[in-house]
Motif scaffolding. Structure first.
Motif, PDB file in Angstrom:
ATOM      1  N   UNK A 163     -44.201 -88.534 -65.434  1.00 58.38           N
ATOM      2  CA  UNK A 163     -44.986 -89.691 -64.993  1.00 58.38           C
ATOM      3  C   UNK A 163     -44.469 -90.190 -63.649  1.00 58.38           C
ATOM      4  N   UNK A 164     -43.154 -90.260 -63.486  1.00 61.22           N
ATOM      5  CA  UNK A 164     -42.576 -90.685 -62.209  1.00 61.22           C
ATOM      6  C   UNK A 164     -42.962 -89.704 -61.100  1.00 61.22           C
ATOM      7  N   UNK A 165     -42.930 -88.417 -61.408  1.00 59.17           N
ATOM      8  CA  UNK A 165     -43.326 -87.411 -60.417  1.00 59.17           C
ATOM      9  C   UNK A 165     -44.779 -87.605 -60.005  1.00 59.17           C
ATOM     10  N   UNK A 166     -45.643 -87.826 -60.990  1.00 62.60           N
ATOM     11  CA  UNK A 166     -47.066 -88.010 -60.699  1.00 62.60           C
ATOM     12  C   UNK A 166     -47.283 -89.234 -59.819  1.00 62.60           C
ATOM     13  N   UNK A 167     -46.558 -90.293 -60.101  1.00 64.13           N
ATOM     14  CA  UNK A 167     -46.703 -91.522 -59.307  1.00 64.13           C
ATOM     15  C   UNK A 167     -46.241 -91.296 -57.876  1.00 64.13           C
ATOM     16  N   UNK A 168     -45.090 -90.691 -57.704  1.00 64.08           N
ATOM     17  CA  UNK A 168     -44.530 -90.511 -56.361  1.00 64.08           C
ATOM     18  C   UNK A 168     -45.278 -89.458 -55.556  1.00 64.08           C
ATOM     19  N   UNK A 169     -45.977 -88.568 -56.227  1.00 62.22           N
ATOM     20  CA  UNK A 169     -46.705 -87.508 -55.516  1.00 62.22           C
ATOM     21  C   UNK A 169     -48.180 -87.859 -55.289  1.00 62.22           C
ATOM     22  N   UNK A 170     -48.581 -89.110 -55.453  1.00 59.52           N
ATOM     23  CA  UNK A 170     -49.985 -89.484 -55.293  1.00 59.52           C
ATOM     24  C   UNK A 170     -50.567 -89.170 -53.911  1.00 59.52           C
ATOM     25  N   UNK A 171     -49.783 -89.305 -52.837  1.00 54.57           N
ATOM     26  CA  UNK A 171     -50.382 -88.977 -51.531  1.00 54.57           C
ATOM     27  C   UNK A 171     -50.737 -87.488 -51.382  1.00 54.57           C
ATOM     28  N   UNK A 172     -50.264 -86.642 -52.237  1.00 52.26           N
ATOM     29  CA  UNK A 172     -50.500 -85.205 -52.155  1.00 52.26           C
ATOM     30  C   UNK A 172     -51.919 -84.876 -52.629  1.00 52.26           C
ATOM     31  N   UNK A 173     -52.472 -83.788 -52.127  1.00 48.33           N
ATOM     32  CA  UNK A 173     -53.790 -83.324 -52.576  1.00 48.33           C
ATOM     33  C   UNK A 173     -53.742 -83.053 -54.081  1.00 48.33           C
ATOM     34  N   UNK A 174     -54.805 -83.388 -54.825  1.00 47.46           N
ATOM     35  CA  UNK A 174     -54.785 -83.235 -56.287  1.00 47.46           C
ATOM     36  C   UNK A 174     -54.429 -81.824 -56.760  1.00 47.46           C
ATOM     37  N   UNK A 175     -54.988 -80.796 -56.117  1.00 44.87           N
ATOM     38  CA  UNK A 175     -54.715 -79.411 -56.530  1.00 44.87           C
ATOM     39  C   UNK A 175     -53.249 -79.055 -56.306  1.00 44.87           C
ATOM     40  N   UNK A 176     -52.731 -79.436 -55.129  1.00 46.45           N
ATOM     41  CA  UNK A 176     -51.336 -79.157 -54.790  1.00 46.45           C
ATOM     42  C   UNK A 176     -50.390 -79.910 -55.729  1.00 46.45           C
ATOM     43  N   UNK A 177     -50.756 -81.170 -56.008  1.00 50.33           N
ATOM     44  CA  UNK A 177     -49.938 -81.990 -56.908  1.00 50.33           C
ATOM     45  C   UNK A 177     -49.927 -81.395 -58.314  1.00 50.33           C
ATOM     46  N   UNK A 178     -51.083 -80.946 -58.798  1.00 47.75           N
ATOM     47  CA  UNK A 178     -51.174 -80.361 -60.136  1.00 47.75           C
ATOM     48  C   UNK A 178     -50.316 -79.111 -60.248  1.00 47.75           C
ATOM     49  N   UNK A 179     -50.296 -78.284 -59.196  1.00 42.84           N
ATOM     50  CA  UNK A 179     -49.479 -77.060 -59.208  1.00 42.84           C
ATOM     51  C   UNK A 179     -47.989 -77.398 -59.249  1.00 42.84           C
ATOM     52  N   UNK A 180     -47.596 -78.376 -58.425  1.00 40.94           N
ATOM     53  CA  UNK A 180     -46.184 -78.762 -58.393  1.00 40.94           C
ATOM     54  C   UNK A 180     -45.750 -79.367 -59.727  1.00 40.94           C
ATOM     55  N   UNK A 181     -46.606 -80.199 -60.308  1.00 37.49           N
ATOM     56  CA  UNK A 181     -46.283 -80.785 -61.611  1.00 37.49           C
ATOM     57  C   UNK A 181     -46.204 -79.713 -62.689  1.00 37.49           C
ATOM     58  N   UNK A 182     -47.083 -78.723 -62.608  1.00 40.00           N
ATOM     59  CA  UNK A 182     -47.043 -77.621 -63.578  1.00 40.00           C
ATOM     60  C   UNK A 182     -45.731 -76.848 -63.463  1.00 40.00           C
ATOM     61  N   UNK A 183     -45.239 -76.679 -62.239  1.00 39.01           N
ATOM     62  CA  UNK A 183     -43.948 -75.984 -62.052  1.00 39.01           C
ATOM     63  C   UNK A 183     -42.819 -76.756 -62.739  1.00 39.01           C
ATOM     64  N   UNK A 184     -42.787 -78.062 -62.542  1.00 39.02           N
ATOM     65  CA  UNK A 184     -41.722 -78.857 -63.150  1.00 39.02           C
ATOM     66  C   UNK A 184     -41.875 -78.927 -64.671  1.00 39.02           C
ATOM     67  N   UNK A 185     -43.117 -78.952 -65.131  1.00 38.53           N
ATOM     68  CA  UNK A 185     -43.342 -78.931 -66.569  1.00 38.53           C
ATOM     69  C   UNK A 185     -42.834 -77.620 -67.170  1.00 38.53           C
TER      70      UNK A 185
END
Length: 197
Positions: A8-30
């Motif tokens: 959740x903290x990652x998602x909040x801090x990565x809000x300025x990122x493009x949704x697709x790019x953010x989803x990929x990065x979050x998937x990596x950390x998950x």
């Protein structure tokens, strides 16, 4: 910080990122969490190893990173408040007075009544030892060599009474155990503020 808090903290801090790019990065950390959990590691340990979400976001966003903390920037604030539990001094005060009230209630009523009830059970349980009366009669006969008829009848009677007390103590034990556990649960629910329980 556990997995859910970290993501959740990652998602909040990565809000300025493009949704697709953010989803990929979050998937990596998950995926890091998934692999770590399969290895038998704790979520908190994995989160510590990965680092602070703010630092990760700062590195991933580069120039897009917002200097404001999520708690003060209007862009982040609503979700950030959801992530952080608010400190409620009124709740702490209520918990303190509830604990003091329960302490006095338990010291003045709960513990004395509980001890009285359990002493009743202990008395019944000790009276169930009358089932050993025939053994005492046999020992008397073996060592003293005499056994009179009244003694036999008293031993048989005491044996029957002892069985009755043993049965009664079994049911009384169950009832007192359930009452004690319910009272302890009521104390816990009262401390949590769950008045419906």
């Amino acid at each position: 910080m556990n997995r859910q808090q970290f993501m959740l903290a990652m998602e909040i801090h990565l809000r300025p990122m493009e949704p697709q790019e953010r989803a990929e990065l979050l998937a990596d950390y998950d995926q890091h969490f998934e692999l770590g959990l399969r290895e038998g590691r704790l979520e908190e340990e994995i989160a510590r190893e990965l680092g602070q979400p703010e630092e990760i976001a700062k590195e991933a966003l580069g120039e897009r990173y917002d200097m404001y903390t999520p708690g003060t920037d209007a862009f982040y604030a609503p979700t950030y408040r959801e992530m952080r539990s608010p400190r409620n001094s009124a709740r702490a005060t209520r918990n303190f007075f509830t604990a003091v009230g329960l302490l006095f209630l338990n010291l003045m009523l709960g513990i004395p009544i509980g001890l009285t009830l359990w002493s009743v059970w202990l008395t019944l349980a000790s009276l169930s030892l009358l089932v050993l009366a025939p053994v005492a009669a046999v020992v008397d006969f073996v060592f003293l060599g005499q056994l009179e008829k009244p003694e036999i009848f008293v031993a048989i009677g005491a044996f029957g009474v002892g069985i009755c007390f043993a049965i009664a103590s079994k049911y009384v034990f169950r009832a007192f155990k359930n009452t004690t556990l319910q009272y302890i649960q009521w104390n816990k629910n009262t401390m949590k503020g769950d008045v419906s329980a």
